[in-house]
Write a protein that holds these residues in place. Structure first.
Motif, PDB file in Angstrom:
ATOM      1  N   SER A 135       0.804  -1.222   0.000  1.00 20.66           N
ATOM      2  CA  SER A 135       0.000   0.000   0.000  1.00 20.66           C
ATOM      3  C   SER A 135       0.841   1.278   0.000  1.00 20.66           C
ATOM      4  CB  SER A 135      -0.938   0.008   1.209  1.00 20.66           C
ATOM      5  OG  SER A 135      -0.202  -0.101   2.415  1.00 20.66           O
ATOM      6  N   VAL A 136       2.120   1.177   0.364  1.00 17.70           N
ATOM      7  CA  VAL A 136       2.963   2.383   0.430  1.00 17.70           C
ATOM      8  C   VAL A 136       4.161   2.316  -0.509  1.00 17.70           C
ATOM      9  CG1 VAL A 136       2.272   2.685   2.843  1.00 17.70           C
ATOM     10  CG2 VAL A 136       4.479   1.629   2.324  1.00 17.70           C
ATOM     11  N   GLN A 137       4.333   1.172  -1.171  1.00 20.67           N
ATOM     12  CA  GLN A 137       5.472   0.998  -2.080  1.00 20.67           C
ATOM     13  C   GLN A 137       5.491   2.120  -3.128  1.00 20.67           C
ATOM     14  OE1 GLN A 137       7.732  -1.886  -2.081  1.00 20.67           O
ATOM     15  NE2 GLN A 137       8.855  -0.547  -3.459  1.00 20.67           N
ATOM     16  N   GLY A 138       6.659   2.723  -3.291  1.00 20.88           N
ATOM     17  CA  GLY A 138       6.797   3.785  -4.271  1.00 20.88           C
ATOM     18  C   GLY A 138       6.458   5.170  -3.752  1.00 20.88           C
ATOM     19  N   ARG A 139       5.850   5.241  -2.563  1.00 21.60           N
ATOM     20  CA  ARG A 139       5.479   6.538  -1.988  1.00 21.60           C
ATOM     21  C   ARG A 139       6.236   6.837  -0.692  1.00 21.60           C
ATOM     22  NH1 ARG A 139       0.529   7.291  -0.070  1.00 21.60           N
ATOM     23  NH2 ARG A 139       0.134   5.080   0.380  1.00 21.60           N
TER      24      ARG A 139
END
Length: 113
Positions: free
Chosen positions: A62-66
């Motif tokens: 859900s938070v990968q890349g952010r």
């Protein structure tokens, strides 16, 4: 006895950024993996990001890349840079040292317009 202290939470608009910090001057920080968790009312605590003592990193889908986790062993501090924040990122964020089952007191992050 508080051994981990988080700071950096607050209110931010969707799309904004925050940087959380967690200091652990009283623990064997360089020998510890470090985690960031988050929790919303009525839900189980969710593992958001991990950085091992060797520097390996993992993120929740859900938070990968952010989100970006990092650590500074000299300062005994772990960070969580959160970009492109969404309302669903709203939660209390906790840092954790799993080796000693040590938790911080949590810091509130609210993403809202």
């Amino acid at each position: 006895q508080v051994q981990l202290v988080e700071c950096g939470g607050g209110l931010v608009q969707p799309g904004g950024s925050l940087r959380l910090s967690c200091a652990g001057p009283q623990i064997a920080f360089s020998l510890s993996d470090m985690n960031w968790y988050r929790q919303t009312p009525g839900k189980e605590r969710e593992l958001v990001a991990t950085i091992t003592l060797g520097g390996s990193i993992n993120y929740a889908d859900s938070v990968q890349g952010r989100f970006t986790i990092s650590r500074d062993n000299a300062k005994k501090t772990v960070y969580l840079q959160m970009n492109s924040l969404k309302p669903e990122d709203t939660a209390v964020y906790y840092c954790n040292s799993p080796q000693g089952n040590i938790w911080g007191q949590g810091t509130q992050v609210t993403v809202s317009s």
